[in-house]
Motif scaffolding. Structure first.
Motif, PDB file in Angstrom:
ATOM      1  N   PHE A 220       0.846  -1.209   0.000  1.00 25.83           N
ATOM      2  CA  PHE A 220       0.000   0.000   0.000  1.00 25.83           C
ATOM      3  C   PHE A 220       0.878   1.255   0.000  1.00 25.83           C
ATOM      4  O   PHE A 220       0.553   2.257  -0.638  1.00 25.83           O
ATOM      5  CB  PHE A 220      -0.928   0.016   1.212  1.00 25.83           C
ATOM      6  N   GLY A 221       1.989   1.192   0.749  1.00 28.79           N
ATOM      7  CA  GLY A 221       2.914   2.331   0.793  1.00 28.79           C
ATOM      8  C   GLY A 221       3.463   2.627  -0.594  1.00 28.79           C
ATOM      9  O   GLY A 221       3.574   3.793  -1.013  1.00 28.79           O
ATOM     10  N   THR A 222       3.803   1.573  -1.331  1.00 25.67           N
ATOM     11  CA  THR A 222       4.293   1.756  -2.693  1.00 25.67           C
ATOM     12  C   THR A 222       3.200   2.363  -3.575  1.00 25.67           C
ATOM     13  O   THR A 222       3.448   3.275  -4.360  1.00 25.67           O
ATOM     14  CB  THR A 222       4.746   0.402  -3.288  1.00 25.67           C
ATOM     15  N   ARG A 223       1.993   1.851  -3.402  1.00 22.74           N
ATOM     16  CA  ARG A 223       0.907   2.393  -4.215  1.00 22.74           C
ATOM     17  C   ARG A 223       0.704   3.884  -3.933  1.00 22.74           C
ATOM     18  O   ARG A 223       0.418   4.670  -4.843  1.00 22.74           O
ATOM     19  CB  ARG A 223      -0.385   1.608  -3.949  1.00 22.74           C
ATOM     20  N   MET A 224       0.846   4.262  -2.674  1.00 25.43           N
ATOM     21  CA  MET A 224       0.701   5.678  -2.313  1.00 25.43           C
ATOM     22  C   MET A 224       1.749   6.508  -3.057  1.00 25.43           C
ATOM     23  O   MET A 224       1.453   7.614  -3.534  1.00 25.43           O
ATOM     24  CB  MET A 224       0.877   5.792  -0.796  1.00 25.43           C
ATOM     25  N   ILE A 225       2.948   5.976  -3.164  1.00 26.23           N
ATOM     26  CA  ILE A 225       4.013   6.678  -3.898  1.00 26.23           C
ATOM     27  C   ILE A 225       3.656   6.776  -5.383  1.00 26.23           C
ATOM     28  O   ILE A 225       3.767   7.839  -6.001  1.00 26.23           O
ATOM     29  CB  ILE A 225       5.364   5.952  -3.679  1.00 26.23           C
ATOM     30  N   VAL A 226       3.204   5.666  -5.943  1.00 24.98           N
ATOM     31  CA  VAL A 226       2.828   5.651  -7.361  1.00 24.98           C
ATOM     32  C   VAL A 226       1.732   6.685  -7.627  1.00 24.98           C
ATOM     33  O   VAL A 226       1.805   7.475  -8.578  1.00 24.98           O
ATOM     34  CB  VAL A 226       2.355   4.235  -7.784  1.00 24.98           C
ATOM     35  N   GLU A 227       0.728   6.700  -6.751  1.00 24.71           N
ATOM     36  CA  GLU A 227      -0.381   7.640  -6.976  1.00 24.71           C
ATOM     37  C   GLU A 227       0.072   9.088  -6.818  1.00 24.71           C
ATOM     38  O   GLU A 227      -0.428   9.981  -7.503  1.00 24.71           O
ATOM     39  CB  GLU A 227      -1.530   7.322  -6.012  1.00 24.71           C
ATOM     40  N   THR A 228       1.008   9.303  -5.881  1.00 23.25           N
ATOM     41  CA  THR A 228       1.501  10.668  -5.689  1.00 23.25           C
ATOM     42  C   THR A 228       2.254  11.141  -6.932  1.00 23.25           C
ATOM     43  O   THR A 228       2.108  12.289  -7.359  1.00 23.25           O
ATOM     44  CB  THR A 228       2.395  10.733  -4.441  1.00 23.25           C
ATOM     45  N   PHE A 229       3.059  10.264  -7.509  1.00 24.89           N
ATOM     46  CA  PHE A 229       3.711  10.627  -8.781  1.00 24.89           C
ATOM     47  C   PHE A 229       2.664  10.985  -9.828  1.00 24.89           C
ATOM     48  O   PHE A 229       2.713  12.037 -10.459  1.00 24.89           O
ATOM     49  CB  PHE A 229       4.570   9.467  -9.303  1.00 24.89           C
ATOM     50  N   ARG A 230       1.717  10.084  -9.991  1.00 21.30           N
ATOM     51  CA  ARG A 230       0.692  10.303 -11.032  1.00 21.30           C
ATOM     52  C   ARG A 230      -0.072  11.601 -10.804  1.00 21.30           C
ATOM     53  O   ARG A 230      -0.301  12.372 -11.734  1.00 21.30           O
ATOM     54  CB  ARG A 230      -0.305   9.141 -11.031  1.00 21.30           C
ATOM     55  N   ASN A 231      -0.460  11.814  -9.553  1.00 21.85           N
ATOM     56  CA  ASN A 231      -1.275  12.991  -9.260  1.00 21.85           C
ATOM     57  C   ASN A 231      -0.505  14.293  -9.440  1.00 21.85           C
ATOM     58  O   ASN A 231      -1.091  15.367  -9.451  1.00 21.85           O
ATOM     59  CB  ASN A 231      -1.815  12.923  -7.831  1.00 21.85           C
ATOM     60  N   ASN A 232       0.818  14.201  -9.548  1.00 20.69           N
ATOM     61  CA  ASN A 232       1.615  15.405  -9.708  1.00 20.69           C
ATOM     62  C   ASN A 232       2.279  15.481 -11.075  1.00 20.69           C
ATOM     63  O   ASN A 232       3.315  16.128 -11.243  1.00 20.69           O
ATOM     64  CB  ASN A 232       2.634  15.500  -8.572  1.00 20.69           C
ATOM     65  N   GLY A 233       1.694  14.746 -12.014  1.00 15.96           N
ATOM     66  CA  GLY A 233       2.115  14.926 -13.400  1.00 15.96           C
ATOM     67  C   GLY A 233       3.301  14.091 -13.840  1.00 15.96           C
ATOM     68  O   GLY A 233       3.875  14.342 -14.892  1.00 15.96           O
ATOM     69  N   VAL A 234       3.664  13.095 -13.043  1.00 12.15           N
ATOM     70  CA  VAL A 234       4.743  12.193 -13.471  1.00 12.15           C
ATOM     71  C   VAL A 234       4.128  10.810 -13.681  1.00 12.15           C
ATOM     72  O   VAL A 234       3.798  10.117 -12.721  1.00 12.15           O
ATOM     73  CB  VAL A 234       5.860  12.127 -12.409  1.00 12.15           C
ATOM     74  N   PRO A 235       3.948  10.420 -14.952  1.00 12.40           N
ATOM     75  CA  PRO A 235       3.238   9.160 -15.216  1.00 12.40           C
ATOM     76  C   PRO A 235       4.003   7.927 -14.733  1.00 12.40           C
ATOM     77  O   PRO A 235       5.233   7.908 -14.746  1.00 12.40           O
ATOM     78  CB  PRO A 235       3.131   9.130 -16.752  1.00 12.40           C
ATOM     79  N   VAL A 236       3.245   6.942 -14.284  1.00 10.51           N
ATOM     80  CA  VAL A 236       3.812   5.621 -13.969  1.00 10.51           C
ATOM     81  C   VAL A 236       2.978   4.607 -14.743  1.00 10.51           C
ATOM     82  O   VAL A 236       1.813   4.391 -14.429  1.00 10.51           O
ATOM     83  CB  VAL A 236       3.743   5.305 -12.460  1.00 10.51           C
ATOM     84  N   ASN A 237       3.581   4.012 -15.759  1.00  9.36           N
ATOM     85  CA  ASN A 237       2.830   3.088 -16.615  1.00  9.36           C
ATOM     86  C   ASN A 237       3.232   1.630 -16.449  1.00  9.36           C
ATOM     87  O   ASN A 237       2.471   0.730 -16.755  1.00  9.36           O
ATOM     88  CB  ASN A 237       3.006   3.473 -18.086  1.00  9.36           C
ATOM     89  N   GLU A 238       4.467   1.432 -16.001  1.00  5.70           N
ATOM     90  CA  GLU A 238       4.944   0.058 -15.822  1.00  5.70           C
ATOM     91  C   GLU A 238       5.745  -0.029 -14.539  1.00  5.70           C
ATOM     92  O   GLU A 238       6.329   0.954 -14.092  1.00  5.70           O
ATOM     93  CB  GLU A 238       5.860  -0.347 -16.984  1.00  5.70           C
ATOM     94  N   VAL A 239       5.785  -1.224 -13.966  1.00  6.09           N
ATOM     95  CA  VAL A 239       6.540  -1.413 -12.729  1.00  6.09           C
ATOM     96  C   VAL A 239       7.529  -2.559 -12.889  1.00  6.09           C
ATOM     97  O   VAL A 239       7.201  -3.617 -13.438  1.00  6.09           O
ATOM     98  CB  VAL A 239       5.597  -1.699 -11.545  1.00  6.09           C
ATOM     99  N   PHE A 240       8.750  -2.319 -12.444  1.00  6.87           N
ATOM    100  CA  PHE A 240       9.815  -3.317 -12.447  1.00  6.87           C
ATOM    101  C   PHE A 240      10.308  -3.474 -11.014  1.00  6.87           C
ATOM    102  O   PHE A 240      10.221  -2.541 -10.218  1.00  6.87           O
ATOM    103  CB  PHE A 240      10.994  -2.849 -13.315  1.00  6.87           C
ATOM    104  N   ALA A 241      10.871  -4.643 -10.712  1.00  6.48           N
ATOM    105  CA  ALA A 241      11.419  -4.839  -9.372  1.00  6.48           C
ATOM    106  C   ALA A 241      12.744  -5.575  -9.447  1.00  6.48           C
ATOM    107  O   ALA A 241      12.933  -6.452 -10.293  1.00  6.48           O
ATOM    108  CB  ALA A 241      10.438  -5.606  -8.500  1.00  6.48           C
ATOM    109  N   ALA A 242      13.638  -5.198  -8.560  1.00  4.95           N
ATOM    110  CA  ALA A 242      14.937  -5.873  -8.440  1.00  4.95           C
ATOM    111  C   ALA A 242      15.245  -6.019  -6.957  1.00  4.95           C
ATOM    112  O   ALA A 242      14.592  -5.414  -6.107  1.00  4.95           O
ATOM    113  CB  ALA A 242      16.011  -5.060  -9.143  1.00  4.95           C
ATOM    114  N   GLY A 243      16.253  -6.823  -6.653  1.00  2.00           N
ATOM    115  CA  GLY A 243      16.648  -7.008  -5.263  1.00  2.00           C
ATOM    116  C   GLY A 243      16.187  -8.356  -4.740  1.00  2.00           C
ATOM    117  O   GLY A 243      15.373  -9.044  -5.358  1.00  2.00           O
ATOM    118  N   GLY A 244      16.734  -8.717  -3.593  1.00  4.01           N
ATOM    119  CA  GLY A 244      16.513 -10.050  -3.025  1.00  4.01           C
ATOM    120  C   GLY A 244      15.053 -10.411  -2.882  1.00  4.01           C
ATOM    121  O   GLY A 244      14.636 -11.520  -3.244  1.00  4.01           O
ATOM    122  N   ILE A 245      14.258  -9.503  -2.378  1.00  7.33           N
ATOM    123  CA  ILE A 245      12.843  -9.807  -2.147  1.00  7.33           C
ATOM    124  C   ILE A 245      12.120 -10.051  -3.463  1.00  7.33           C
ATOM    125  O   ILE A 245      11.353 -11.000  -3.608  1.00  7.33           O
ATOM    126  CB  ILE A 245      12.160  -8.648  -1.375  1.00  7.33           C
TER     127      ILE A 245
END
Lengths: 564, 564
Positions: free
Chosen positions: A422-447
């Motif tokens: 949910f915390g990540t989603r909040m970040i994604v929505e904040t980007f979107r709501n401020n004019g920085v699009p997020v269209n795809e998500v990638f992940a790296a790292g142990g988890i």
């Protein structure tokens, strides 16, 4: 003839070299060297000089050892000749800084300073400059410094200027004795190429530097402390090299150290999270990379510089040349689950895991996987270590809500995982709501690599596909790619990181896709999360701060009692 | 010549007799009998007839066995002649009810009914009449029945009318076959005295009976179900005996069963929590007794009948003749800490406790005792099992707030204890704010006796002295006192329970007194607790209900999947 590039990733506990095939990104050999001095948080190497609470130092000799040991080792393992290695790139933790003399020698190498803790490398997680950070933020706010908005309204105690100021306050002789204070990542590059080339990534994200505006004004620094008025000219540098540029070439001396050929191209220094971006093939806006470990770092490219509230920073050319690089973060991800397993898992679970020969995370994940979305009735706020983005508030604390007498450990475990999603989603929505699009998500790292349940939860919560880095050493791969770019096309490398990413950046075939029913249920849960997030995070109910204040008073009381 | 009285306390798992010296309250001998059939929640005694979820039955034969075994045993142990026993009193769990025929024989004793679960005793924690309770509350609210306000706005599924209605709905042959349906405590008295004397305590608190207004109207019962129209006349009774009265005397038959002399006085039946009040010496308004176990029951006397929002009930003569008896409760106290130790305590703690030969509660208490008030930074809402008073809402759930990566198990443990103390304070303040004074606090029960840290926390949170019952069998002592009152002064007993309480009611010498500094800190924490209490408990943020709704949907989904 196949060409190779080497990436060296400097972590918190060790350095790791990976030898990569140019053109494919295939990782041919890997070597790791634990730091001889590790993280120094209790004593200096003399074993006598005690460090205060919140300190975390490193020894720069360890960085050179990593080069000396791991580079020859990958060449040997891969049976590749140094002739065929066209480039080298490195990435580092940040902000990790040290004072050096005019010959580029760390002050801690000199006997006169070696007993002074301030002569060593201040590691990213050295948190003893909090007073300086607080004061800096106050003054910047009073003065209406516009740079604050690029950093979510707050400069962290982990960053360059608070750390420099702490040196000045507590060890003015080190401050005076230092010719420069710089990022360890830049210092290592200087040891390879013979010259200092500060990189735009750390300058931008950690040292309040801006491509157009430069550093904060001398008036601002003077307002902090008159002795800091000329800190930029005296200890930093205005000569900043963009990410993706060539820093120089391996010197004769560095060739002896590493076994590489003199003249091998070396890329401008970089940072671990940021260098991972092209390693998963991202070279354009709209694609968010999550580097998931003890904490999570989010990197996103944008076309324009937007003010996105509560982000860690935005830096032009900070990640990929030609784009704005946005950074956000969650300060408690893997750490969260570690805390839970160490403090909240009953003996019976530990025994079950032991009997089955699996670790406790595997057992909890197995049990939690069997739960439907919403079945636990639990909801958590993932603030066990404060909130880095979008609230930028270290004084926020964790919440678990919905517990009953039937609540099981695996339900809490899952609720904590969901809270980070949910915390990540909040970040994604904040980007979107401020004019920085997020269209795809990638992940790296142990988890991202290991925890399938968690990644599926993230896909469901974000309601987006998630692609996973194909490399288990994504930063090192990214660094090797920058090495190949430093070499250039003529020498068998690439002209740009975009070209390199096309060939060498890789994700796994398996893509996590949202399951509609789960995404629908998570939408409902996220609405509740968002409401609590605002209620506790934006001042409507400051109970967390009140509790921290009471906590502080009670600690003082305890100290007094002990003294009496 | 020293006289004695016997109190018999019927608990959930066993019955216990205590032989007490009249005049001093000295407990001379004790005997316990575990119920042969225990709590039946899976099968009837035939081992074949399966019970549904949420059922909890008892076998009335077990109650007679308690009399048959424990009374002779205390006489023998104490070397007291039955001649010198002047009275007998009993107390019981409530609402615990059974159907009997016109001879007073439980229907379950009759072969034709013995395979029907509805012919047995429905124990207080039989929760299968929830549908009936919900429907009853809806209808009562629609009709604006004023009795609701005496019960905090809600009739519990544990109480008499929902249980009677469940019998009618699911086993009309039992309903029809029953001459009466009554409290087990009244039935046991009838077996001792040969006649049925329903007591005002259970009638008032559990059967919606009121000294002036009587039962709800026949119209109300008709609105529930036309077949219930005359339930009062047909299955209950309007002849209600006040607490403190004499029910009758031991019959020849009962004398054979118990070894007591025929003619020995028997008190009107009573309830465990309520009978404890005079046992700690309380016979007047303003003194709150907390009976602390898995849950906590609060009993308080008042001069007038006030509407106190969210209380369990108020009954004239329900506790001590001549006063209003108020009851409130917290549904999750000892249960809370049990849940915590079973689900949230790490192996290392268990091992430490084992190595030191102490139990896990002792270890946690020892560690938690070292914390200053507020030092953990944690705050909890004690709603792991809903809120019984003052919100009367089973759908509320637990909250833990303020967690960090440094939070330790003993800190959470202490926060849960503190939360229950805050819950008690909320009840105390609600009484006060509604015109029912609370000037002193008393505590009885296992927790009050054993957990010094917890009682000190309660004293600090309430900012009041707390006196502890001197008896570890407070209800049995109270019952014996009522036995002595039933005997009367002429036969060596007392005329009133007030007189008996002066001589025989006892508290320990050690009184928990608030520590000013702690009380001040807790005042701050309580303010925060109260704010969250209102926010989550009074509809401003119904997240707990939303989560329960989602939980329910997800369980349905799971069931469907399993079926498919």
């Amino acid at each position: 003839m196949t060409k190779y590039s080497i990436g060296v990733d400097y972590g918190t506990q060790s350095g790791r070299a990976v030898l990569v095939e140019v053109g494919t990104g295939r990782e041919v050999a890997t070597a790791v060297k634990e730091y001889t001095h590790g993280v120094m948080d209790e004593y200096l190497p003399d074993g006598k000089t005690k460090l205060e609470h919140d300190w975390a130092l490193q020894h720069p000799a360890d960085y050179l050892e990593v080069l000396e040991i791991t580079i020859p080792e990958v060449l040997t393992k891969a049976q590749v000749s140094a002739e065929d290695v066209i480039g080298l790139g490195i990435d580092f933790t940040a902000c990790t800084v040290l004072p050096i003399d005019k010959n580029g020698t760390p002050l801690c190498f000199q006997p006169e300073y070696s007993s002074n803790p301030h002569s060593y490398v201040k590691l990213w997680k050295h948190h003893a400059a909090q007073d300086e950070a607080n004061r800096l933020n106050e003054i910047a706010e009073e003065r209406g410094e516009k740079f604050l908005s690029r950093y979510g309204g707050k400069i962290s105690s982990e960053w360059m200027i608070p750390k420099v100021w702490q040196i000045l306050n507590e060890a003015p002789e080190i401050y005076t004795g230092a010719d420069q204070i710089l990022e360890a990542t830049d210092w290592v590059i200087s040891q390879l190429t013979g010259e200092i080339t500060r990189n735009s990534c750390t300058a931008g994200y950690k040292a309040i530097w801006h491509k157009q505006d430069g550093y904060p004004s001398n008036e601002f620094f003077k307002a902090l402390d008159p002795r800091l008025e000329n800190v930029v000219e005296e200890k930093l540098s205005t000569k900043i090299f963009p990410i993706g540029a060539k820093a120089g070439e391996i010197t004769e001396k560095a060739a002896k150290l590493t076994g590489l050929k003199p003249g091998t191209a070396v890329a401008v220094a970089n940072v671990d999270a940021h260098v991972a971006v092209p390693a998963v093939g991202i070279t354009e806006p709209g694609k968010l990379l999550m580097i998931m470990g003890t904490s999570t770092c989010h990197i996103l490219l944008g076309e324009e510089e937007k003010v996105v509230p509560g982000m860690c920073g935005v830096v032009e050319d900070g990640v990929i040349p030609g784009y704005m690089g946005y950074e956000a973060g969650q300060s408690c991800v893997g750490d969260h689950f570690e805390w839970f397993t160490e403090n909240c898992v009953p003996q019976s679970y530990q025994e079950e895991a032991d009997a089955r020969g699996i670790n406790i995370h595997q057992l909890l994940t197995e049990k939690a996987s069997k739960l439907e979305v919403g079945e636990s009735g639990l909801l958590a706020l993932d603030w066990w270590n404060g909130n880095r983005s979008t609230l930028v508030d270290a004084d926020l604390t964790g919440v678990l809500l919905g517990a009953t007498l039937l609540t099981k450990p695996e339900e809490i475990y899952r609720a904590l995982i969901e809270a980070t999603a949910f915390g990540t989603r909040m970040i994604v929505e904040t980007f979107r709501n401020n004019g920085v699009p997020v269209n795809e998500v990638f992940a790296a790292g142990g988890i991202a690599e290991k925890n399938r349940m968690m990644m599926q939860i993230y896909a469901d919560v974000l309601n987006m596909d998630i692609k996973i880095s194909a490399s288990s050493q994504t930063p090192a791969l990214g660094s090797a790619m920058f090495g190949a770019v430093a070499a250039g096309k003529d020498r068998g490398g690439y002209d740009t990181i975009t070209d390199a990413a096309k060939d060498m950046g890789r994700v796994k075939d398996y893509i996590y896709q949202p399951i509609k029913a789960n995404a629908d249920s998570y939408q409902q849960l996220f609405n509740e999360y968002a409401r609590l997030y605002d209620y506790f995070g934006r001042g409507e109910n400051n109970v967390m701060k009140t509790l921290k204040k009471i906590k502080k008073e009670s600690s003082l009381k305890k100290t007094e009692e002990t003294v009496c």
